[in-house]
Structure formats: structure tokens, C-alpha cells
Design an enzyme around this catalytic site. Structure first.
Site, PDB file in Angstrom:
ATOM      1  N   LYS A  66      -8.065  -1.841   6.924  1.00 49.31           N
ATOM      2  CA  LYS A  66      -7.934  -2.995   7.766  1.00 49.31           C
ATOM      3  C   LYS A  66      -6.892  -3.031   8.771  1.00 49.31           C
ATOM      4  O   LYS A  66      -7.053  -3.692   9.875  1.00 49.31           O
ATOM      5  CB  LYS A  66      -7.524  -4.344   6.827  1.00 49.31           C
ATOM      6  CG  LYS A  66      -8.560  -4.489   5.679  1.00 49.31           C
ATOM      7  CD  LYS A  66      -9.946  -4.861   6.256  1.00 49.31           C
ATOM      8  CE  LYS A  66     -11.022  -5.050   5.185  1.00 49.31           C
ATOM      9  NZ  LYS A  66     -12.211  -5.480   5.904  1.00 49.31           N
ATOM     10  N   SER A 100      -8.685  -8.490   7.687  1.00 50.11           N
ATOM     11  CA  SER A 100      -7.775  -9.244   6.649  1.00 50.11           C
ATOM     12  C   SER A 100      -6.400  -9.446   7.126  1.00 50.11           C
ATOM     13  O   SER A 100      -5.854  -8.848   7.927  1.00 50.11           O
ATOM     14  CB  SER A 100      -7.775  -8.226   5.446  1.00 50.11           C
ATOM     15  OG  SER A 100      -6.746  -8.682   4.370  1.00 50.11           O
ATOM     16  N   TYR A 138      -7.023   0.218   1.246  1.00 42.98           N
ATOM     17  CA  TYR A 138      -7.442  -1.003   1.899  1.00 42.98           C
ATOM     18  C   TYR A 138      -6.742  -1.533   3.125  1.00 42.98           C
ATOM     19  O   TYR A 138      -7.256  -1.980   4.056  1.00 42.98           O
ATOM     20  CB  TYR A 138      -7.756  -2.215   0.826  1.00 42.98           C
ATOM     21  CG  TYR A 138      -8.086  -3.548   1.362  1.00 42.98           C
ATOM     22  CD1 TYR A 138      -9.727  -3.686   1.381  1.00 42.98           C
ATOM     23  CD2 TYR A 138      -7.294  -4.600   1.599  1.00 42.98           C
ATOM     24  CE1 TYR A 138     -10.190  -4.638   1.812  1.00 42.98           C
ATOM     25  CE2 TYR A 138      -7.788  -5.745   1.952  1.00 42.98           C
ATOM     26  CZ  TYR A 138      -9.228  -5.796   2.133  1.00 42.98           C
ATOM     27  OH  TYR A 138      -9.899  -7.064   2.639  1.00 42.98           O
TER      28      TYR A 138
END
Length: 300
Positions: free
Chosen positions: A189, A172, A185
Site C-alpha cells: 500500500k 489504505s 500489505y
């Protein structure tokens, strides 16, 4: 004297690389064929995983599709078959190492060796860190980065034996730049981006130049993964656009795939701008989405 020679060699390689990049601006890069390749995609039951599977199916790859959602992954498989490709669906929870290894053994036994592995499965929790439950944090890391270790340990040996394959890490833009209320998150990533870079370097050190690697780093995508993403300047991408960029990157053996490409410019700004300017830039971008903050739904 050896260090001087090595330094000159590095300078020559730098100059050559820039000239090569300049030439590639005018001469299209030759794309490889993925026809007949055995492609395994995790998280294939919806979103980027599904659309990427369709792109491989159009190119007559053999698809092995994993997802925790039985209906979704079977629907993707049917779509691939309609495009003329062979497709096999498996219900796999990528947060459970034992399920990954068991499914991998079944794939190798019943279908054969995987030559292209797309680690796409992912989960997210949109909340401030203190509102994020412990089990949510654990699952984010189990799916978003630990699962990559288990799938690659399962399928890399056959790729190394033939010195042929391609490993795709779906990360991402949040693996390079951070966003509030996505602490776990973004952390996972960042780990995925680091994993891709370290694995790429390790394969080179082992002399396995036939195994290619790519890392996909898109901004927000309109899949419902993050609810109601919005920004003044950052576009909200459609899955088809991201899948097309990913496929193009795979066919060209591109190491890092940013969607949209200007994300690379943001990385440069992070390195050269003072902190106060970065805070002002983030305010101008107004990146926002539905999230829980201090136990309550965040209001605009």
C-alpha cells in the site's frame, strides 16, 4: 535573478493556495457529473468495490465490473442494473497480468474505452513476516500494486488521446502508517500511494490536465478483509461510509482521500513526535486483529 523570480512565484502560489482552501471551507466545491462515463472497477464482487459500483450506478454511469469471484461480480452487476445502469461483469484474476490484458482488450473491443478506472482489488495476509508464505507475499504485490500498472497501461492511452479520464487508486491508511503483522500489505500500500503520486506528477508533466487522479486511504473497514479488527480509538468503518467518501472525492477531483479525515493528523504526528512517543501512542490506540504470529493464532 531567475531563481529569485521563481522563488517569489512559489511564495505567491502558496499564499493563493491557502486562501483558496480557506474559501472552500465556506463555499462548497462544484461536483462534476459522471453520468455516461464508462467506469471499470476491479474487485467489484464485494465490499468497497460493490458499494462503489452502486454509487456510480445511481449516477447513471456505465459499469464494467471485474472480480475473481464469478457469483459476487454477477450479483453486483445485477444490483447496478436494478439501479438503472448498464453493467457488464467479467471474471478476472488481477494477480495474472495476461488475464488483465486479455480482459482489457475484450472490454475495449466489445464495450468501448474506459474513462474512469478504479483499481480496488486487493488481498491481505495477517501474520508476522516469518509466518507469511512466499506465495502470499507475491500475490499481495501482484494484486495490490502490479495490477495497477497493467490496468493503467491498458486503458490510459485512450484517456491521453482525449485528455479526459479519472484514475482511482484504492490504497489504505496502511500506505502511510505501519501496523505490526501486516508487513507485506503495508509495503504494497505504500507502493500504491507512491504510484498514485508519481503518476499524478507524470500526467502533469505530460500536460494531460484533463486526466484526474484520486487515492483512497481508509482505516479498517468492516468487510471481513481483516478478521476482527479492533481499536480503542480508531473507528471500524462501514463500506457505505467509505464508498460515499470515495465518490465525493472523485466528484470533487480530490487527490488524497483519507477516511476518517483525522488520519492526516496522524501523519503529522509521525513526522514531529520522537520515536518513544510514537510507541506510547500506538500502545494507547491498541490497534489489533486476528493474526498468525510465529505459526500460531495470536492471542489478545
Amino acid at each position: 535573478m531567475n531563481i529569485i523570480f521563481d522563488l517569489l512565484q512559489v511564495v505567491v502560489i502558496i499564499i493563493y493556495s491557502y486562501l483558496e482552501a480557506l474559501v472552500k471551507l465556506f463555499i462548497p466545491v462544484k461536483r462534476k457529473s459522471v453520468s455516461g462515463e464508462t467506469v471499470l472497477i476491479t474487485g467489484a464482487g464485494h465490499g468497497i468495490g460493490r458499494v462503489t459500483a452502486y454509487e456510480f450506478a445511481k449516477r447513471q454511469s456505465k459499469l464494467i465490473l471485474w472480480d475473481i469471484n464469478k457469483h459476487g461480480v454477477e450479483e453486483t452487476a445485477e444490483g447496478c442494473k436494478k439501479l438503472g445502469a448498464k453493467a457488464y461483469s467479467f471474471v478476472v484474476d488481477c494477480s495474472v497480468k495476461e488475464e488483465i490484458y486479455a480482459a482489457a482488450e475484450k472490454v475495449k473491443r466489445e464495450i468501448g474505452d474506459v474513462t474512469i478506472l478504479v483499481n480496488n482489488a486487493g488481498v491481505v495476509a495477517t501474520a508476522d513476516l516469518l509466518s507469511t508464505k512466499d506465495e502470499q507475499i507475491q500475490k499481495i504485490f501482484e494484486v495490490n500494486i502490479l495490477a495497477h500498472h497493467w490496468t493503467i497501461k491498458a486503458f490510459l492511452p485512450a484517456m491521453m488521446e482525449s485528455n479526459h479520464g479519472h484514475i482511482v487508486t484504492v490504497a489504505s491508511a496502511g500506505g502511510h502508517v505501519t501496523v505490526p503483522f501486516l508487513v507485506s500489505y503495508c509495503s504494497s500500500k505504500f507502493a500504491a500511494v507512491g504510484f498514485h503520486k508519481a503518476l499524478t506528477q507524470e500526467l502533469a508533466a505530460l500536460g494531460k490536465d484533463g486526466i484526474k487522479t484520486s487515492c483512497l486511504c481508509p482505516v479498517f473497514i468492516n468487510t471481513g478483509f481483516v478478521k476482527q479488527p479492533r481499536s480503542r480509538l480508531v473507528p471500524i468503518l462501514e463500506p457505505e461510509k467509505v464508498a460515499n467518501a470515495l465518490m465525493d472525492g472523485i466528484l470533487c477531483n480530490q487527490k488524497m482521500i483519507f477516511v476518517p479525515p483525522f488520519v492526516k493528523f496522524n501523519l503529522l504526528l509521525e513526522r514531529i513526535l520522537p520515536e518513544r512517543a510514537l510507541v506510547a501512542l500506538n500502545k494507547m490506540l491498541r490497534i489489533d486483529f486476528d493474526a498468525v504470529v510465529q505459526g500460531e493464532k495470536k492471542k489478545d
